[in-house]
Design a protein around this motif. Structure first.
Motif, PDB file in Angstrom:
ATOM      1  N   ASP A   1      -0.011  12.301   9.272  1.00  0.00           N
ATOM      2  CA  ASP A   1      -1.365  13.447   8.433  1.00  0.00           C
ATOM      3  C   ASP A   1      -2.379  13.006   7.682  1.00  0.00           C
ATOM      4  O   ASP A   1      -2.566  12.271   7.250  1.00  0.00           O
ATOM      5  CB  ASP A   1      -0.538  14.903   7.757  1.00  0.00           C
ATOM      6  CG  ASP A   1      -0.926  15.903   7.076  1.00  0.00           C
ATOM      7  OD1 ASP A   1      -2.366  15.375   8.024  1.00  0.00           O
ATOM      8  OD2 ASP A   1      -0.599  16.816   7.212  1.00  0.00           O
ATOM      9  N   ARG A   2      -3.242  13.294   8.996  1.00  0.00           N
ATOM     10  CA  ARG A   2      -4.878  12.940   8.513  1.00  0.00           C
ATOM     11  C   ARG A   2      -5.439  13.352   7.371  1.00  0.00           C
ATOM     12  O   ARG A   2      -6.664  12.886   7.081  1.00  0.00           O
ATOM     13  CB  ARG A   2      -6.022  12.490   9.627  1.00  0.00           C
ATOM     14  CG  ARG A   2      -4.947  11.576  10.751  1.00  0.00           C
ATOM     15  CD  ARG A   2      -6.145  11.022  11.803  1.00  0.00           C
ATOM     16  NE  ARG A   2      -5.702  10.974  13.268  1.00  0.00           N
ATOM     17  CZ  ARG A   2      -5.998   9.056  13.126  1.00  0.00           C
ATOM     18  NH1 ARG A   2      -6.163   8.327  11.985  1.00  0.00           N
ATOM     19  NH2 ARG A   2      -5.346   8.685  13.374  1.00  0.00           N
ATOM     20  N   HIS A   3      -4.977  14.357   7.172  1.00  0.00           N
ATOM     21  CA  HIS A   3      -5.681  15.686   6.432  1.00  0.00           C
ATOM     22  C   HIS A   3      -5.058  15.409   4.914  1.00  0.00           C
ATOM     23  O   HIS A   3      -5.547  16.062   4.041  1.00  0.00           O
ATOM     24  CB  HIS A   3      -6.017  16.193   6.497  1.00  0.00           C
ATOM     25  CG  HIS A   3      -6.864  16.792   7.634  1.00  0.00           C
ATOM     26  ND1 HIS A   3      -8.394  16.019   7.971  1.00  0.00           N
ATOM     27  CD2 HIS A   3      -6.249  16.312   9.080  1.00  0.00           C
ATOM     28  CE1 HIS A   3      -8.507  16.030   9.266  1.00  0.00           C
ATOM     29  NE2 HIS A   3      -7.229  16.385  10.075  1.00  0.00           N
ATOM     30  N   ASN A   4      -3.792  15.203   4.450  1.00  0.00           N
ATOM     31  CA  ASN A   4      -2.428  15.554   3.102  1.00  0.00           C
ATOM     32  C   ASN A   4      -1.926  14.086   2.860  1.00  0.00           C
ATOM     33  O   ASN A   4      -1.345  13.610   3.649  1.00  0.00           O
ATOM     34  CB  ASN A   4      -1.728  16.935   3.713  1.00  0.00           C
ATOM     35  CG  ASN A   4      -2.579  17.761   4.023  1.00  0.00           C
ATOM     36  OD1 ASN A   4      -3.016  18.804   3.163  1.00  0.00           O
ATOM     37  ND2 ASN A   4      -2.877  18.543   5.009  1.00  0.00           N
TER      38      ASN A   4
ATOM     39  N   ARG B   1       0.928  -1.674  -0.106  1.00  0.00           N
ATOM     40  CA  ARG B   1      -0.038  -0.398  -0.294  1.00  0.00           C
ATOM     41  C   ARG B   1       0.784   1.512   0.311  1.00  0.00           C
ATOM     42  O   ARG B   1       0.226   2.377  -0.308  1.00  0.00           O
ATOM     43  CB  ARG B   1      -1.095   0.096   0.992  1.00  0.00           C
ATOM     44  CG  ARG B   1      -0.082   0.305   2.160  1.00  0.00           C
ATOM     45  CD  ARG B   1      -1.464   0.272   3.464  1.00  0.00           C
ATOM     46  NE  ARG B   1      -0.797   0.124   5.045  1.00  0.00           N
ATOM     47  CZ  ARG B   1      -1.281   1.374   5.152  1.00  0.00           C
ATOM     48  NH1 ARG B   1      -1.375   2.096   5.001  1.00  0.00           N
ATOM     49  NH2 ARG B   1      -0.759   1.924   6.588  1.00  0.00           N
ATOM     50  N   ALA B   2       2.172   0.820   0.159  1.00  0.00           N
ATOM     51  CA  ALA B   2       3.145   2.336  -0.244  1.00  0.00           C
ATOM     52  C   ALA B   2       3.178   2.444  -1.592  1.00  0.00           C
ATOM     53  O   ALA B   2       3.218   2.147  -2.255  1.00  0.00           O
ATOM     54  CB  ALA B   2       4.323   1.589   0.658  1.00  0.00           C
TER      55      ALA B   2
ATOM     56  N   MET C   1       8.518   3.774   4.074  1.00  0.00           N
ATOM     57  CA  MET C   1       7.875   4.472   2.532  1.00  0.00           C
ATOM     58  C   MET C   1       6.979   5.094   2.849  1.00  0.00           C
ATOM     59  O   MET C   1       6.527   5.353   4.552  1.00  0.00           O
ATOM     60  CB  MET C   1       7.929   3.167   2.065  1.00  0.00           C
ATOM     61  CG  MET C   1       8.280   2.205   1.041  1.00  0.00           C
ATOM     62  SD  MET C   1       7.826   0.425   0.620  1.00  0.00           S
ATOM     63  CE  MET C   1       9.289  -0.399   0.783  1.00  0.00           C
ATOM     64  N   LEU C   2       6.114   5.624   2.103  1.00  0.00           N
ATOM     65  CA  LEU C   2       5.156   6.954   2.506  1.00  0.00           C
ATOM     66  C   LEU C   2       3.782   6.523   1.832  1.00  0.00           C
ATOM     67  O   LEU C   2       3.914   6.190   1.055  1.00  0.00           O
ATOM     68  CB  LEU C   2       5.257   8.096   2.411  1.00  0.00           C
ATOM     69  CG  LEU C   2       5.721   8.552   2.759  1.00  0.00           C
ATOM     70  CD1 LEU C   2       6.495  10.009   2.780  1.00  0.00           C
ATOM     71  CD2 LEU C   2       6.085   8.461   4.468  1.00  0.00           C
ATOM     72  N   ALA C   3       2.783   5.979   2.754  1.00  0.00           N
ATOM     73  CA  ALA C   3       1.276   5.624   1.913  1.00  0.00           C
ATOM     74  C   ALA C   3       0.475   6.472   2.471  1.00  0.00           C
ATOM     75  O   ALA C   3       0.523   7.939   2.544  1.00  0.00           O
ATOM     76  CB  ALA C   3       1.141   4.382   2.249  1.00  0.00           C
ATOM     77  N   GLY C   4      -0.777   6.408   1.754  1.00  0.00           N
ATOM     78  CA  GLY C   4      -2.203   6.660   2.096  1.00  0.00           C
ATOM     79  C   GLY C   4      -2.630   8.077   0.728  1.00  0.00           C
ATOM     80  O   GLY C   4      -1.643   8.674  -0.085  1.00  0.00           O
ATOM     81  N   VAL C   5      -3.821   7.746   0.653  1.00  0.00           N
ATOM     82  CA  VAL C   5      -4.749   8.694   0.121  1.00  0.00           C
ATOM     83  C   VAL C   5      -4.920   9.900   0.614  1.00  0.00           C
ATOM     84  O   VAL C   5      -6.213   9.629   1.361  1.00  0.00           O
ATOM     85  CB  VAL C   5      -5.648   7.737  -0.945  1.00  0.00           C
ATOM     86  CG1 VAL C   5      -6.224   8.528  -2.164  1.00  0.00           C
ATOM     87  CG2 VAL C   5      -4.823   6.910  -2.721  1.00  0.00           C
TER      88      VAL C   5
ATOM     89  N   ILE D   1       3.830   6.990   7.445  1.00  0.00           N
ATOM     90  CA  ILE D   1       4.992   5.854   7.492  1.00  0.00           C
ATOM     91  C   ILE D   1       4.490   4.403   7.738  1.00  0.00           C
ATOM     92  O   ILE D   1       4.378   3.629   8.637  1.00  0.00           O
ATOM     93  CB  ILE D   1       5.669   6.592   8.441  1.00  0.00           C
ATOM     94  CG1 ILE D   1       5.587   8.399   8.419  1.00  0.00           C
ATOM     95  CG2 ILE D   1       7.014   5.840   8.408  1.00  0.00           C
ATOM     96  CD1 ILE D   1       6.579   8.583   9.157  1.00  0.00           C
ATOM     97  N   LEU D   2       4.864   3.854   6.552  1.00  0.00           N
ATOM     98  CA  LEU D   2       5.733   2.456   7.304  1.00  0.00           C
ATOM     99  C   LEU D   2       6.726   1.906   6.542  1.00  0.00           C
ATOM    100  O   LEU D   2       7.698   2.139   6.366  1.00  0.00           O
ATOM    101  CB  LEU D   2       4.632   1.837   5.866  1.00  0.00           C
ATOM    102  CG  LEU D   2       3.092   1.489   5.670  1.00  0.00           C
ATOM    103  CD1 LEU D   2       2.518   3.447   5.088  1.00  0.00           C
ATOM    104  CD2 LEU D   2       3.077   0.266   4.685  1.00  0.00           C
TER     105      LEU D   2
END
Length: 388
Positions: A252-255, A212-213, A227-231, A236-237
């Motif tokens: 960050d839950r918003h960006n 998912r990263a 690594m970084l992940a998220g939409v 951080i993974l």
């Protein structure tokens, strides 16, 4: 060039594969050494004969070995163009680096090439329709020409490297996606947009990493990879076993524009949450860990914007290149949880990479980007050179 280095390189690369092929043909493991040597000797004779025939009429520049590949025009014209600019750089040492070059003024479309330096010997990669990516592979720097379509299911991906025997251009073989990777493989998010891929220079392969990263892979000397992940958010993974198991933490839950810097020993980790507003990107929160992410401290007096990715060092400090809105970027040192202006001023850097022994980044002046700034004393003093 002599026969001995070629024979040694061919032996190291081919012995294991030939032994496995012979075993699949029904030969016992006790016999392959003798059979492999015979096959290898015959193969080497043919290869060296072809190389000698090819090089007998060559020009002054060393020949490019293509294994196999569809090379474009020579990239010399791109690199030496008066309007060419540096678009990527990776330095292993002061005398081992790779740089990508872009020329967008010589025709209706841009042209791209790359230069690789190995201990003072330099070679130029062929032209490519999209920008080259520069990577570190062990103790050498390489240039990778990404697929034009932006996926690993269409056109070719090429790897350009410089060996002691001369430049080598190799087509990277596509492999099926996997969720794991080895310690000698290279992770990058710059070959396929929005995805992390695994490059194996020794095997000349490339494949997508199923995780998912999606960005900013960094591996430290302990073997941990971050690594970084998220939409619409940033997580951080990290993994300590090549992707078999993972741990994670929300940044960050918003960006989804967060950044991460990790020291070579993996103990110092700096994270940055970045928000986007009417005035551009702004640093909303910066956190520092000096125990591999076990505990975190919010950095005080952090610059409002970052012009390049931060660097983290083994001594628990970090270096930033940024400033306030409208300010010309400056160097900031993060120490004991506080960011303060640091000594030295390299100019306007588009990127910041390296470690405490060798920091570098290519400049973005008002006109053209043609030089790389280098520091060997953590930013106190800087020198410049044109990587071509």
């Amino acid at each position: 060039m002599t026969v001995e280095p070629r024979l040694r390189e061919l032996t190291d690369r081919s012995y294991r594969r030939l032994a496995e092929v012979l075993e699949r043909c029904g030969l016992p493991r006790s016999m392959p050494p003798f059979l492999v040597l015979g096959v290898l000797a015959a193969t080497t004779s043919i290869v060296l004969a072809l190389v000698d025939l090819t090089s007998s009429g060559a020009a002054a520049d060393p020949p490019i070995a293509i294994t196999p590949a569809a090379a474009g025009r020579a990239g010399t014209e791109v690199v030496n163009s008066k309007r060419a600019q540096v678009s990527a750089v990776t330095m292993v040492t002061r005398n081992r680096w790779a740089a990508g070059w872009t020329d967008c003024t010589s025709g209706p479309t841009c042209r791209y090439a790359a230069v690789v330096d190995r201990d003072g010997a330099r070679a130029i990669a062929p032209e490519w329709p999209v920008p080259y990516v520069t990577l570190r592979s062990g103790k050498e720097a390489i240039a990778v020409a990404p697929p034009v379509e932006g996926t690993l299911s269409g056109g070719e991906t090429m790897m350009f490297r410089l060996t002691y025997d001369g430049p080598v251009l190799t087509r990277l073989r596509y492999e099926l996606p996997t969720s794991t990777f080895g310690p000698d493989e290279v992770l990058t998010d710059r070959i396929v947009p929005g995805s992390i891929v695994v490059v194996n220079p020794a095997e000349s392969t490339v494949r997508k990493l199923e995780t998912r990263a999606s960005r900013s892979p960094i591996c430290d000397q302990s073997g941990r990879c971050w690594m970084l992940a998220g939409v619409a958010r940033t997580d951080i993974l990290w993994t300590d076993d090549g992707g078999r198991t993972w741990d994670s933490r929300n940044l960050d839950r918003h960006n989804q524009l967060g950044r991460i810097a990790v020291s070579p020993d993996g103990r110092t980790v700096l994270t940055t949450a970045v928000t986007v507003g009417a005035t551009g990107q702004k640093v909303s929160k910066m956190q520092l860990s000096t125990d591999r992410g076990a505990t975190w401290t919010t950095v005080k007096s952090a610059p409002q914007s970052l012009s390049a990715s931060p660097l983290a060092f083994n001594d628990g400090t970090a270096l930033l290149f940024g400033g306030g809105p409208g300010d010309r970027p400056r160097l900031f040192r993060v120490r004991d949880g506080v960011a303060k202006l640091d000594r030295g001023y390299p100019g306007d850097l588009a990127d910041l990479a390296g470690d405490a022994g060798l920091m570098y980044g290519y400049e973005v002046p008002k006109r053209r980007t043609t030089e790389v700034a280098v520091s060997t004393d953590q930013g106190a003093t800087w020198s410049k050179f044109a990587p071509r």
